[in-house]
Write an enzyme that holds these catalytic residues in place. Structure first.
Site, PDB file in Angstrom:
ATOM      1  CG  ASP A 132      -1.713   1.258   1.378  1.00 35.90           C
ATOM      2  OD1 ASP A 132      -2.570   1.533   0.524  1.00 35.90           O
ATOM      3  OD2 ASP A 132      -1.487   1.990   2.365  1.00 35.90           O
ATOM      4  CD  GLU A 153      -3.499  -2.251  -0.922  1.00 37.33           C
ATOM      5  OE1 GLU A 153      -3.933  -1.091  -1.065  1.00 37.33           O
ATOM      6  OE2 GLU A 153      -3.777  -2.962   0.064  1.00 37.33           O
TER       7      GLU A 153
END
EC number: 3.1.26.3
Length: 227
Positions: free
Chosen positions: A41, A113
């Protein structure tokens, strides 16, 4: 196989693909992917920000922030996951599979992610190989995802958002000619919500200036976590 799924350390890729539900049902299968998700992320936010900074040198902070949000929001990352064929490679618990886990945007985006984070580690914490892979994905995003909304959409959206916060009076725009020659005038608009100035924008017409002011106000509301 997509290059993003080509690893030197296959154990890292397996961890990136492993959801908590799989580990819960299969003790001893190693770690799930949540720490890698956290890392990925952060990397996606950085690389998408760098990508937009370089691609749109004329854009300001608020608009770049909005465009970055469009590139890394859940639904978009889920689409990227499909593009690199992640969906059926996810290691999910049986219950999660039955609940439609292979098609769940949250699981797809989270796994994407995690794979990004794992790929970064697999390449000795070097972001350059990731840039080569991710920038074509960013390029593939349709312009209507990252380009500003139309004038009507922006103003209506701001009104809907303020009404959702209990403010019944519609936003008020104060727009004036700010200069420029007669054939190319420039306008500046300020938008007031509940009597307070919330956004400001410029444009070659009153409509453009009001659109920019509405978008500025929406970006500021997001920045303050009021949306």
């Amino acid at each position: 196989m997509h290059k993003l799924l080509t690893f030197h350390n296959e154990k890292l890729l397996r961890q990136a693909l492993t959801h908590r539900s799989y580990v819960n049902e299969n003790p001893g299968e190693g770690e799930h992917n949540e720490r890698l998700e956290f890392l990925g992320d952060a990397i996606l936010n950085f690389l998408s920000g760098q990508y937009l900074y370089n691609r749109y040198p004329e854009k300001g902070e608020d608009e770049l922030t909005r465009r970055r949000s469009a590139l890394v929001e859940e639904k978009q990352l889920a689409k990227f996951a499909y593009e690199v064929d992640l969906n059926f490679k996810m290691r999910l618990g049986e219950g999660t599979k039955k609940d439609g886990g292979y098609y769940n945007p949250n699981l797809l985006s989270s796994t994407f992610e995690a794979v990004v984070g794992a790929y970064y580690l697999d390449n000795d914490c070097n972001v350059e190989p990731l840039k080569v892979i991710l920038e074509p994905l960013f390029d593939s995003v349709s312009k209507d995802v990252v380009e500003p909304r139309s004038n009507v959409d922006s103003k209506n959206r701001l009104q809907e958002l303020t009404q959702a916060q209990g403010i019944q009076e519609p936003p008020k725009y104060v727009t004036e000619k700010a200069g420029g020659p007669d054939h190319a005038p420039e306008f500046i608009s300020k938008v007031f919500v509940d009597g307070k100035e919330l956004g400001e924008g410029k444009g070659k017409s009153k409509k453009e200036a009001e659109k920019a002011a509405a978008e500025d106000a929406i970006a500021k509301l997001k920045k303050r976590d009021l949306l």
